[in-house]
Write a protein that holds these residues in place. Structure first.
Motif, PDB file in Angstrom:
ATOM      1  N   TYR B  33       0.676  -1.109   0.017  1.00 34.38           N
ATOM      2  CA  TYR B  33      -0.020   0.023  -0.095  1.00 34.38           C
ATOM      3  C   TYR B  33       0.711   1.411  -0.026  1.00 34.38           C
ATOM      4  O   TYR B  33       2.008   1.357   0.578  1.00 34.38           O
ATOM      5  N   ILE B  45      -5.414   6.442   2.383  1.00 33.72           N
ATOM      6  CA  ILE B  45      -4.927   5.468   1.508  1.00 33.72           C
ATOM      7  C   ILE B  45      -4.846   5.954   0.241  1.00 33.72           C
ATOM      8  O   ILE B  45      -5.831   6.757  -0.184  1.00 33.72           O
ATOM      9  N   ILE B  55      -5.343  -3.044  -6.947  1.00 34.30           N
ATOM     10  CA  ILE B  55      -6.359  -3.275  -6.509  1.00 34.30           C
ATOM     11  C   ILE B  55      -7.362  -2.067  -5.643  1.00 34.30           C
ATOM     12  O   ILE B  55      -8.526  -1.982  -5.938  1.00 34.30           O
ATOM     13  N   ILE B  56      -6.626  -1.044  -5.238  1.00 35.42           N
ATOM     14  CA  ILE B  56      -7.202   0.156  -4.948  1.00 35.42           C
ATOM     15  C   ILE B  56      -6.538   1.400  -5.295  1.00 35.42           C
ATOM     16  O   ILE B  56      -5.381   1.338  -5.307  1.00 35.42           O
ATOM     17  N   ARG B  97      -5.705 -10.258   2.296  1.00 36.20           N
ATOM     18  CA  ARG B  97      -6.924 -10.186   2.990  1.00 36.20           C
ATOM     19  C   ARG B  97      -7.725 -11.448   2.731  1.00 36.20           C
ATOM     20  O   ARG B  97      -8.358 -11.776   3.892  1.00 36.20           O
ATOM     21  N   ASP B  98      -7.743 -12.133   1.686  1.00 33.16           N
ATOM     22  CA  ASP B  98      -8.403 -13.402   1.719  1.00 33.16           C
ATOM     23  C   ASP B  98      -8.143 -14.545   2.403  1.00 33.16           C
ATOM     24  O   ASP B  98      -8.848 -15.599   2.538  1.00 33.16           O
ATOM     25  N   PRO B 101      -7.525 -11.758   8.312  1.00 36.37           N
ATOM     26  CA  PRO B 101      -7.017 -10.541   8.690  1.00 36.37           C
ATOM     27  C   PRO B 101      -5.716 -10.319   9.305  1.00 36.37           C
ATOM     28  O   PRO B 101      -5.340 -11.546   9.836  1.00 36.37           O
ATOM     29  N   GLY B 102      -5.212  -9.203   9.453  1.00 36.25           N
ATOM     30  CA  GLY B 102      -3.853  -9.212  10.016  1.00 36.25           C
ATOM     31  C   GLY B 102      -3.243  -7.779   9.954  1.00 36.25           C
ATOM     32  O   GLY B 102      -3.901  -6.925   9.261  1.00 36.25           O
ATOM     33  N   GLY B 103      -2.392  -7.385  10.895  1.00 39.19           N
ATOM     34  CA  GLY B 103      -1.836  -5.845  10.985  1.00 39.19           C
ATOM     35  C   GLY B 103      -1.039  -5.489   9.653  1.00 39.19           C
ATOM     36  O   GLY B 103      -0.662  -6.502   9.157  1.00 39.19           O
ATOM     37  N   TYR B 104      -0.907  -4.386   9.256  1.00 35.37           N
ATOM     38  CA  TYR B 104       0.032  -3.976   8.498  1.00 35.37           C
ATOM     39  C   TYR B 104       1.379  -3.476   9.028  1.00 35.37           C
ATOM     40  O   TYR B 104       1.462  -3.179  10.152  1.00 35.37           O
TER      41      TYR B 104
END
Lengths: 113, 115
Positions: B33, B45, B55-56, B97-98, B101-104
């Motif tokens: 990111y 973001i 993706i974003i 993410r699939d 979850p987890g931290g960045y």
């Protein structure tokens, strides 16, 4: 659009006390809520993640609660130390697997000896 | 040993110039990111890539162009820099993410000053 509110005023507490930081959000509840610590001139550091179906999560002196009815998360640091002084950010992540985090502006904590 | 490293740490440049910020992660994460932190400390973001796929792409001027040559690298190129581009830019990575979850993990940031 989603709005996240963290107390913008600094929180000053005495060493040894419990610090409680608040994160409120509007609209839809996220799938996950994360808390980060940021020191001046550094990047955020991940602390804890809590899922929408979890009420509470603990890690050492840290505790996070998540109330989807109140649309609020509380972040507690017990037995606070001067080294805990930093800015704490909450971040919301919604389902959809994009990984997009929406951050609050953070609350600065100052722990005095 | 640095998990997410970005360079340079400081960048001072004149309006109208073109500059790049580089980011590399050695965590084996698939997703990377770019975030921008403005003077009010809000982190927003800009882009995310999942194994080299965009993706974003938030509402960011098209003067900003990310490039991901492989899943361990995500660079940010900025054309025709403006005063309002002054901010701290953070690179981050996370697991897909699939996969749950987890931290960045964030880099230490690049402070960009446009004069």
């Amino acid at each position: 659009s989603q709005k996240i509110e963290q107390n913008s005023e600094a929180l000053n507490i005495q060493e040894g006390k419990t610090a409680t930081l608040t994160c409120n959000y509007t609209n839809y509840s996220p799938a996950y809520l994360q808390w980060y610590r940021q020191d001046p001139g550094r990047g955020p550091v991940f602390l804890l993640l809590i899922r929408e179906n979890e009420k509470e999560k603990r890690k050492e002196r840290l505790k996070v609660t998540f109330d989807t009815t109140l649309k609020q998360s509380l972040f507690h640091i017990t037995a606070s130390q001067p080294a805990d002084s930093a800015t704490y950010l909450c971040a919301l992540e919604y389902a959809g697997n994009t990984g997009k985090l929406i951050f609050g502006q953070g609350t600065t904590l100052q722990v005095k000896p | 040993d640095t998990a997410v490293s970005q360079t340079p740490k400081y960048l001072v440049t004149q309006m109208g110039n073109d500059k790049s910020i580089k980011c590399e992660q050695n965590l084996g994460h698939d997703t990377m990111y770019w975030y921008k932190q403005d003077s009010k400390k809000f982190l927003k973001i800009m882009f995310s890539y999942n194994n080299k796929e965009l993706i974003i792409n938030e509402t960011v001027p098209n003067r900003f162009s990310p490039k991901s040559p492989d899943k361990a690298h995500l660079n940010l190129h900025i054309n025709s820099l403006e005063l309002g581009d002054s901010a701290v830019y953070f690179c981050a990575s996370s697991q897909r993410r699939d996969r749950g979850p987890g931290g960045y993990t964030f880099g230490s940031g690049t402070r960009l000053t446009v004069v």
